[in-house]
Scaffold this active site. Structure first.
Site, PDB file in Angstrom:
ATOM      1  N   GLU A 113      -5.823   3.140   3.514  1.00 36.99           N
ATOM      2  CA  GLU A 113      -6.355   3.715   4.744  1.00 36.99           C
ATOM      3  C   GLU A 113      -7.799   4.181   4.589  1.00 36.99           C
ATOM      4  OE1 GLU A 113      -4.979   3.522   7.507  1.00 36.99           O
ATOM      5  OE2 GLU A 113      -2.846   3.232   7.109  1.00 36.99           O
ATOM      6  N   ASP A 171       0.844  -1.194   0.000  1.00 36.59           N
ATOM      7  CA  ASP A 171       0.000   0.000   0.000  1.00 36.59           C
ATOM      8  C   ASP A 171       0.877   1.242   0.000  1.00 36.59           C
ATOM      9  OD1 ASP A 171       0.848  -0.720   2.536  1.00 36.59           O
ATOM     10  OD2 ASP A 171      -1.150  -0.932   3.349  1.00 36.59           O
TER      11      ASP A 171
END
Length: 383
Positions: A134, A75
């Site tokens: 997130e 990520d």
């Protein structure tokens, strides 16, 4: 050929730590990653970007004798947190910080690209730099856009997540569910306000909110197997402006978490039922929004997890611990519902928790973390 060194990984991590960006606007991060990756490009590599998800990057290596396609995911986004570390490479973007260690994740992924650009893998190998972990459900966005179709579909997927509570460089995982599935809970309670001295003339949303919050605590205790557990927590309450005025509306926000997708669905259904009951008994309206997006339980494939654990436990030069399940949420869970794989913790040895403005990872984790994962991937390619 140049071997990957601690200094390489440290430089990537510090460069990326300087420029954290929020979900789906990771353009400076994307440019940095592309600059590195394109410098290593060769005939075995294909670099792919997509207009519909412009900050995502996929790198595919053609295997020399492929039997499968192995995927590795990192990520790339950061959090809306003002950094308080005073590091010389502290975030230059006000109010944004890599407080969850995605700078570490990207550094190891860059190391993978650099290494396999110099050592052609035996199996096909894909590195996925994923935006919006997130928030915004980047894993689901990528999958729904068809990024993992045909030759771009891994047969198995791997990824890491920082863990400050583990010694630097220690790897840890388990067979089964590592992280919980989560859902965002938003509740708006609409009553009828008025003077606090005449409560019989109003429909009090504050009393209804108090009743609702307490009843929500029965969702886990009375609707979920106590051996499995779960979480329903309210983190935001907004409403009212004066001590002698009952407001019209109250706004609540919270999180719902479970270790299984089935129990998460049960909990979400029960929350809606309780809200409807409280609304009826108080003669008010309650609007409930529950969004799980891609934050499903991170369920490690048992066969692949057992292979990885056996490999790491047999290596004297790899620090490994069996993990315990955690209520942490991760949108890699969505990808693991579609493609078998494993997520691991990587110890980064800090006394500040993930999402803390003072998180300061121990960079001694970088090289042993990279080496253990690279060696496992190469071993797996020979199975």
């Amino acid at each position: 050929m140049t071997e990957i060194t601690f200094e390489n990984l440290q430089q990537y991590r510090r460069d990326l730590h300087l420029i954290p960006e929020l979900a789906l606007v990771e353009f400076q991060t994307h440019a940095y990653l592309m600059d590195k990756i394109t410098n290593w490009q060769n005939d075995t590599m294909t670099i792919r970007t997509v207009a519909e998800l412009p900050t995502a990057i996929l790198v595919r290596f053609e295997g020399s004798d492929p039997k499968r396609t192995i995927g590795y995911r990192s990520d790339i986004d950061a959090l809306p947190i003002a950094e308080q570390t005073d590091l010389p490479f502290q975030s230059i973007h006000a109010g944004v910080m890599h407080a969850c260690g995605h700078d570490v994740h990207m550094s190891l992924a860059l190391g993978m690209v650099q290494y396999f650009s110099q050592h052609q893998p035996k199996d096909n190998f894909i590195v996925f730099f994923q935006p919006a972990e997130e928030a915004k459900s980047g894993g689901k966005l990528a999958y729904d856009l068809g990024l993992f179709e045909d030759e771009w579909r891994p047969d198995e997927f791997y990824g890491i997540h920082d863990q400050p509570d583990l010694p630097a460089g220690t790897l840890s995982t388990l067979v089964g569910t590592l992280f919980a599935g989560t859902a965002e809970l938003v509740i708006d309670i609409h009553g009828q306000g008025g003077h606090a001295a005449y409560p019989h003339l109003v429909k009090d949303p504050i009393v209804a909110a108090a009743e609702l919050i307490m009843q929500l605590q029965t969702v886990v205790s009375r609707s979920v197997d106590p051996i499995k557990g779960g979480v329903v927590s309210i983190g935001v309450i907004n409403g009212g402006k004066a001590n002698n005025v009952i407001p019209d509306n109250i706004h609540l926000e919270g999180t719902v978490r479970s270790m299984t997708r089935t129990d998460l669905d049960i909990m979400l259904t029960r929350i809606r039922q309780i809200a409807a009951g409280v609304a009826l008994s108080n003669d008010i309206t309650i609007d409930v929004v529950l969004e799980s997006g891609s934050y499903l339980p991170v369920e490690n494939n048992p066969e692949l997890a057992n292979q990885l654990i056996d490999f790491m436990q047999l290596r004297d030069d790899i620090a490994f611990e069996l993990a315990q399940p955690a209520m942490t949420g991760e949108d890699f869970g969505y990808l693991l519902q579609q493609i078998p794989g494993v997520m691991l913790w990587l110890g980064v040895n800090d006394n500040h928790a993930l999402h803390s403005p003072k998180l300061n990872i121990d960079e001694a984790a970088l090289l042993p973390g990279f080496t253990a994962l690279r060696d496992f991937i190469e071993w797996r390619m020979n199975q």
